[in-house]
Design a protein around this motif. Structure first.
Motif, PDB file in Angstrom:
ATOM      1  N   LEU A 129      46.782  35.791  49.833  1.00  0.00           N
ATOM      2  CA  LEU A 129      46.114  37.131  49.965  1.00  0.00           C
ATOM      3  C   LEU A 129      46.466  37.824  51.150  1.00  0.00           C
ATOM      4  O   LEU A 129      45.767  38.983  51.407  1.00  0.00           O
ATOM      5  N   GLY A 130      47.336  37.390  51.752  1.00  0.00           N
ATOM      6  CA  GLY A 130      47.994  37.955  53.113  1.00  0.00           C
ATOM      7  C   GLY A 130      46.978  37.935  54.214  1.00  0.00           C
ATOM      8  O   GLY A 130      47.186  38.929  55.095  1.00  0.00           O
ATOM      9  N   ILE A 131      46.378  37.060  54.310  1.00  0.00           N
ATOM     10  CA  ILE A 131      45.354  36.702  55.615  1.00  0.00           C
ATOM     11  C   ILE A 131      46.020  35.674  56.570  1.00  0.00           C
ATOM     12  O   ILE A 131      46.039  34.648  56.104  1.00  0.00           O
ATOM     13  N   PRO A 132      46.680  36.339  57.710  1.00  0.00           N
ATOM     14  CA  PRO A 132      47.304  35.580  58.360  1.00  0.00           C
ATOM     15  C   PRO A 132      46.847  34.163  58.920  1.00  0.00           C
ATOM     16  O   PRO A 132      45.425  34.269  59.407  1.00  0.00           O
ATOM     17  N   THR A 164      44.990  39.306  34.578  1.00  0.00           N
ATOM     18  CA  THR A 164      44.201  40.652  34.757  1.00  0.00           C
ATOM     19  C   THR A 164      43.314  41.051  33.346  1.00  0.00           C
ATOM     20  O   THR A 164      42.043  41.433  33.808  1.00  0.00           O
ATOM     21  N   GLU A 165      43.800  40.988  32.200  1.00  0.00           N
ATOM     22  CA  GLU A 165      42.964  41.073  31.215  1.00  0.00           C
ATOM     23  C   GLU A 165      41.732  40.060  31.021  1.00  0.00           C
ATOM     24  O   GLU A 165      40.631  40.757  30.715  1.00  0.00           O
ATOM     25  N   MET A 166      41.967  39.102  31.138  1.00  0.00           N
ATOM     26  CA  MET A 166      40.942  37.956  31.295  1.00  0.00           C
ATOM     27  C   MET A 166      39.865  38.081  32.094  1.00  0.00           C
ATOM     28  O   MET A 166      38.684  38.135  31.879  1.00  0.00           O
ATOM     29  N   LEU A 167      40.348  38.636  33.261  1.00  0.00           N
ATOM     30  CA  LEU A 167      39.341  38.731  34.472  1.00  0.00           C
ATOM     31  C   LEU A 167      38.463  40.107  34.228  1.00  0.00           C
ATOM     32  O   LEU A 167      37.424  40.108  34.520  1.00  0.00           O
ATOM     33  N   ALA A 220      44.714  41.650  43.564  1.00  0.00           N
ATOM     34  CA  ALA A 220      43.620  42.565  42.785  1.00  0.00           C
ATOM     35  C   ALA A 220      43.083  41.277  41.675  1.00  0.00           C
ATOM     36  O   ALA A 220      41.986  41.633  41.046  1.00  0.00           O
ATOM     37  N   LEU A 221      43.478  40.250  41.515  1.00  0.00           N
ATOM     38  CA  LEU A 221      43.052  39.114  40.453  1.00  0.00           C
ATOM     39  C   LEU A 221      41.700  38.508  41.590  1.00  0.00           C
ATOM     40  O   LEU A 221      40.670  38.266  40.878  1.00  0.00           O
ATOM     41  N   ALA A 222      42.018  38.269  42.880  1.00  0.00           N
ATOM     42  CA  ALA A 222      40.889  37.810  43.792  1.00  0.00           C
ATOM     43  C   ALA A 222      39.476  38.759  43.806  1.00  0.00           C
ATOM     44  O   ALA A 222      38.397  38.567  44.001  1.00  0.00           O
ATOM     45  N   THR A 237      51.343  38.185  47.221  1.00  0.00           N
ATOM     46  CA  THR A 237      50.615  39.089  47.823  1.00  0.00           C
ATOM     47  C   THR A 237      50.458  40.309  47.018  1.00  0.00           C
ATOM     48  O   THR A 237      49.555  41.089  47.104  1.00  0.00           O
ATOM     49  N   GLU A 238      51.461  40.348  45.996  1.00  0.00           N
ATOM     50  CA  GLU A 238      51.577  41.776  45.346  1.00  0.00           C
ATOM     51  C   GLU A 238      50.684  41.675  44.000  1.00  0.00           C
ATOM     52  O   GLU A 238      50.299  42.606  43.330  1.00  0.00           O
ATOM     53  N   ILE A 239      50.412  40.238  43.686  1.00  0.00           N
ATOM     54  CA  ILE A 239      49.463  39.886  42.579  1.00  0.00           C
ATOM     55  C   ILE A 239      48.055  39.522  42.665  1.00  0.00           C
ATOM     56  O   ILE A 239      47.031  40.080  42.078  1.00  0.00           O
TER      57      ILE A 239
END
Length: 341
Positions: free
Chosen positions: A205-208, A150-153, A186-188, A181-183
């Motif tokens: 990403l939770g895309i079914p 997260t810091e890097m992005l 936010a990175l994407a 899907t919890e992490i």
């Protein structure tokens, strides 16, 4: 897209050890230098682009040898952090897939897995970088590694660096109490290019995946689903400009069927389809595809040309035993013109 700046690949350098055959009797185990991001960096350097690599390694003679090995491949290694206790290892026989249940990870307490939030000067690491590449393997290691990503992005985004993400899903990672899907969403959010497949997009990403669409197992339906998934990714993550999907299916006992897609500006580009009755090694093929996308898009090649190059490079990697490719651009392009089913 880069203005002649460097492409930085970030992730854990690993040694792949390949048990099999009579290794106990011969006291010999073949091994390869690997890690998804190192494989990307190696391909880009081989293809003549300014490639840099960031990881963490223990400060010892073995690490310095590995850095020299990368430097000989014209990968810039000056950003590597030398701290921590050990180099990560994984065990996987030749020919097996990293998604295979037989993969054994020995990465706990490695230098990279031990990185802590707030410990990296990202302004220095990202200096002269125009493109940043990482994969979902790093945030899968532990909570601290996810926070470091997260810091890097966030740092890269403030510098308007193009960011690519490979949705590598490793079932044997993600063991620290957080679901992907919890992490990953936010990175994407920070990414310009996301590469994976329909099932990785679901896991990460939770895309079914629409089971009725892929249940027929036809190429037409897979391509339709690639369109829908790509559209959904772009709707959920407005910064994303490109979505790539790979379709690699086992064919017969040892064969493969392989094709890919690239989505951009409401258009789905589809690659040539490749078939083989036998392959040598599945490891690193996806990394080679990712490198091919970066190679083409960073040089503003046409989308179809970029996709065909990346797909041909990835397919050829299936016949190379090491983790990274050794095929040069002229060899890949020659293969593209001569391939027949």
């Amino acid at each position: 897209m880069m203005n002649n700046k460097k492409i930085l690949s970030v992730g854990e350098l690993l040694l792949r050890i390949c048990p099999g055959g009579d290794w106990l009797e011969t006291n010999s185990l073949p091994f390869y230098v690997g890690g998804a991001e190192a494989n990307v960096a190696t391909a880009l350097a081989l293809w003549g682009l300014p490639s840099a690599y960031f990881t963490a390694l223990p400060d010892n003679a073995m690490s310095r040898e590995l850095a020299r090995y990368l430097e000989e491949k014209t990968i810039e290694t000056s950003r590597i952090l030398y701290r921590g206790e050990r180099i990560g290892i994984y065990y996987l026989p030749k020919g097996k897939d990293l998604k295979n249940a037989g993969v054994i990870y020995d990465r706990a307490h490695s230098s990279f897995a031990s990185l802590k939030p707030g410990s990296i000067d990202w302004d220095t690491v990202l200096e002269d970088i125009g493109w940043l590449h990482f994969s979902a393997i790093s945030p899968a290691l532990n909570k601290n590694a996810a926070t470091v990503c997260t810091e890097m992005l966030e740092a890269a985004s403030t510098k308007n660096i193009t960011i690519s993400l490979d949705l590598n899903y490793r079932a044997k990672l993600w063991q620290y109490g957080a679901a992907p899907t919890e992490i990953m969403p936010a990175l994407a959010d920070h990414c310009d290019l996301i590469m994976g497949n329909l099932w990785a997009a679901e896991k990460m990403l939770g895309i079914p995946v629409d089971q009725s669409l892929v249940g027929t197992d036809t190429k037409k339906d897979y391509l339709r689903h690639a369109w829908l998934t790509s559209e959904q990714i772009m709707e959920n993550f407005p910064k994303v400009k490109y979505v790539a999907n790979t379709f690699r299916f086992d064919s017969g006992e040892k064969g493969i069927r392989y094709f890919t897609t690239l989505y951009n500006n409401k258009t789905l580009y589809t690659s040539k389809e490749y078939l083989s009755e036998k392959i040598l090694d599945k490891v690193g093929s996806g990394d080679c595809f990712m490198a091919g996308l970066i190679y083409g898009l960073s040089q503003n090649h046409a989308n179809q040309d970029t996709l065909e190059y990346a797909t041909a490079a990835a397919y050829q990697k299936l016949f190379i035993p090491s983790d990274a490719t050794h095929q040069r651009p002229e060899e890949i392009k020659q293969f593209m013109t001569t391939y027949e089913r």
